[in-house]
Scaffold this motif. Structure first.
Motif, mmCIF file in Angstrom:
data_model
loop_
_atom_site.group_PDB
_atom_site.id
_atom_site.type_symbol
_atom_site.label_atom_id
_atom_site.label_comp_id
_atom_site.label_asym_id
_atom_site.label_seq_id
_atom_site.Cartn_x
_atom_site.Cartn_y
_atom_site.Cartn_z
ATOM 1 N N SER A 1 0.842 -1.195 0.000
ATOM 2 C CA SER A 1 0.000 0.000 0.000
ATOM 3 C C SER A 1 0.876 1.243 0.000
ATOM 4 O O SER A 1 2.053 1.201 0.358
ATOM 5 C CB SER A 1 -0.906 0.008 1.234
ATOM 6 O OG SER A 1 -0.125 0.188 2.409
ATOM 7 N N ASN B 1 1.034 8.327 4.409
ATOM 8 C CA ASN B 1 0.835 8.359 2.959
ATOM 9 C C ASN B 1 0.582 9.779 2.462
ATOM 10 O O ASN B 1 0.937 10.127 1.332
ATOM 11 C CB ASN B 1 -0.309 7.426 2.551
ATOM 12 C CG ASN B 1 -1.641 7.811 3.165
ATOM 13 O OD1 ASN B 1 -1.689 8.457 4.214
ATOM 14 N ND2 ASN B 1 -2.730 7.422 2.527
ATOM 15 N N SER C 1 -0.419 6.790 -6.437
ATOM 16 C CA SER C 1 -1.387 5.830 -6.999
ATOM 17 C C SER C 1 -1.484 5.957 -8.509
ATOM 18 O O SER C 1 -1.538 4.953 -9.235
ATOM 19 C CB SER C 1 -2.769 6.054 -6.364
ATOM 20 O OG SER C 1 -2.730 5.798 -4.980
#
Length: 301
Positions: A256, A269, A285
């Motif tokens: 992730s 993140n 992403s």
């Protein structure tokens, strides 16, 4: 108040704390804050640190003494003021003022000063305690430091120490200090060991002092010699390494974005996303999605 009260204590308690709007404090290496105060008396007791202030608005008449004799001037936006350690300031301002303050704990920074000028100078010798002065180099360093604090949260030890060295060096230069000359960059063996250490501890808050110790140099000289050898300061090089590793993990693993952030030394993140976008102009992403689509397209042709 005790004569050895710290900058952090003074602006962290009582009436003073109500003026603080933002605080960025990296574990006592530097204390950085922004405050907004009404007109009137903004004197403080003798603080243990050398403190650099920057006016964020300008147009304020400032009358006082910060360690180098009395001054009376109208501030300018971005103007700098330096306050001597162990000196009780007497400062009056005529209207509301917004200021950023950066403190250098003497115990931590005197050794840097000694390295810069071969022990021939002290903080008491700085000639900038008489009101406003200007320095494009310091303004740039402060702007970059604040921006990086906004991106990363509490600034890393490497960032804080490197920025402090840069600002303190410029304060010395403006005061006429004779700098010790540095010839050449890092020795090849020292450079190799430092880069190996940065790669090995990519996920940690590695400090400038640790890297300098690997090269058997003082932090001040190490930072200058590292830039001579690699073309960028240690902090910038470390960020480049982290971005390269993040790209690799996004391309080759299913981790992730949060896990990748921790793998490359960022606290969340969100922090990784801000820094990644700044350097790659795309979110982590979207970067992963784009790479995967390109790989799929090549394999199906």
């Amino acid at each position: 108040m005790s004569a050895d009260i710290s900058f952090n204590q003074w602006y962290g308690q009582g009436q003073q704390s109500t003026y603080v709007r933002m605080r960025k404090s990296p574990g006592g290496i530097l204390d950085l804050l922004e405050m907004e105060r009404p007109g009137g008396d903004m004197s403080n007791p003798a603080l243990a640190e050398l403190v650099l202030y920057q006016d964020a608005i300008g147009g304020t008449r400032i009358i006082g003494n910060s360690g180098g004799g009395g001054f009376n001037n109208v501030s300018e936006k971005g103007g700098l003021y330096l306050s001597a350690p162990s000196f009780a300031n007497t400062i009056m301002i005529d209207k509301r003022n917004r200021t950023r303050g950066l403190s250098f704990p003497v115990a931590q920074w005197q050794s840097v000063l000694d390295d810069a000028v071969d022990g021939q100078f002290s903080m008491e010798c700085l000639r900038l305690y008489r009101g406003m002065f200007h320095s494009p180099a310091i303004r740039s360093a402060l702007r970059n430091l604040w921006a990086l604090c906004e991106e990363e949260g509490a600034p890393s030890r490497l960032l804080a120490r490197a920025a402090g060295c840069e600002i303190l060096a410029e304060l010395c230069r403006l005061s006429g200090a004779p700098f010790v000359e540095i010839k050449g960059g890092l020795a090849s063996g020292s450079q190799r060991r430092c880069l190996e250490l940065m790669h090995a501890r990519l996920s940690e808050d590695i400090s400038l002092d640790e890297l300098a110790a690997e090269a058997q140099l003082s932090p001040f000289h190490f930072a200058r010699m590292f830039k001579q050898s690699l073309g960028v300061p240690p902090r910038v090089y470390l960020t480049q390494l982290r971005m390269e590793k993040a790209c690799e993990l996004l391309e080759l693993t299913e981790l992730s974005v949060t896990a990748i952030a921790h793998e490359v030394g960022y606290s969340s993140n969100q922090v990784l996303a801000r820094i990644f976008f700044k350097h790659r102009r795309v979110s982590p992403s979207d970067y992963r999605r784009s790479v995967r689509e390109q790989t799929l397209s090549r394999t199906t042709q």
